[in-house]
Design a protein around this motif. Sequence first.
Motif, mmCIF file in Angstrom:
data_model
loop_
_atom_site.group_PDB
_atom_site.id
_atom_site.type_symbol
_atom_site.label_atom_id
_atom_site.label_comp_id
_atom_site.label_asym_id
_atom_site.label_seq_id
_atom_site.Cartn_x
_atom_site.Cartn_y
_atom_site.Cartn_z
ATOM 1 N N MET A 61 0.846 -1.190 0.000
ATOM 2 C CA MET A 61 0.000 0.000 0.000
ATOM 3 C C MET A 61 0.880 1.237 0.000
ATOM 4 O O MET A 61 1.936 1.249 0.630
ATOM 5 C CB MET A 61 -0.902 0.011 1.229
ATOM 6 N N HIS A 63 0.652 5.861 -0.558
ATOM 7 C CA HIS A 63 -0.185 7.065 -0.592
ATOM 8 C C HIS A 63 -0.345 7.539 -2.034
ATOM 9 O O HIS A 63 0.619 7.658 -2.765
ATOM 10 C CB HIS A 63 0.436 8.182 0.245
ATOM 11 N N THR A 68 -6.418 8.934 -0.379
ATOM 12 C CA THR A 68 -6.426 7.845 -1.355
ATOM 13 C C THR A 68 -5.160 7.005 -1.203
ATOM 14 O O THR A 68 -4.091 7.535 -0.933
ATOM 15 C CB THR A 68 -6.486 8.410 -2.789
ATOM 16 N N ARG A 69 -5.288 5.695 -1.396
ATOM 17 C CA ARG A 69 -4.146 4.791 -1.315
ATOM 18 C C ARG A 69 -4.031 3.993 -2.609
ATOM 19 O O ARG A 69 -5.020 3.649 -3.237
ATOM 20 C CB ARG A 69 -4.297 3.799 -0.152
ATOM 21 N N ASP A 70 -2.806 3.693 -2.989
ATOM 22 C CA ASP A 70 -2.527 2.755 -4.079
ATOM 23 C C ASP A 70 -2.361 1.378 -3.468
ATOM 24 O O ASP A 70 -1.817 1.233 -2.369
ATOM 25 C CB ASP A 70 -1.214 3.116 -4.787
#
Length: 90
Positions: A61, A63, A68-70
């Motif tokens: 994971m 930012h 929102t997270r990738d």
Amino acid sequence: LIHEYEGRCTVFHLDWYRLTEVQDADERLAAECFNERSVAIIEWADRGRAILPREHLWIQMGHAGATTRDLSMESRSPRYEKVMHAVARL
């Protein structure tokens, strides 16, 4: 640090943040969490990559903004390939 949660299966949450490398007693404790009857979720898993089971699902994971997270996933077995694709459809 290892937290254990009971449910349909046992979930172990391992946090290796304070470790530079997983070795000795930490390695032996972690090995007890890697079995067919449980799930191990590891934060900072890169610090113990060498002791991870051969078959695993690597989830990272990051930012992508303030709220929102990738999420990226990498499967290390056909079994986890199925899990990865099921999660991707959510």
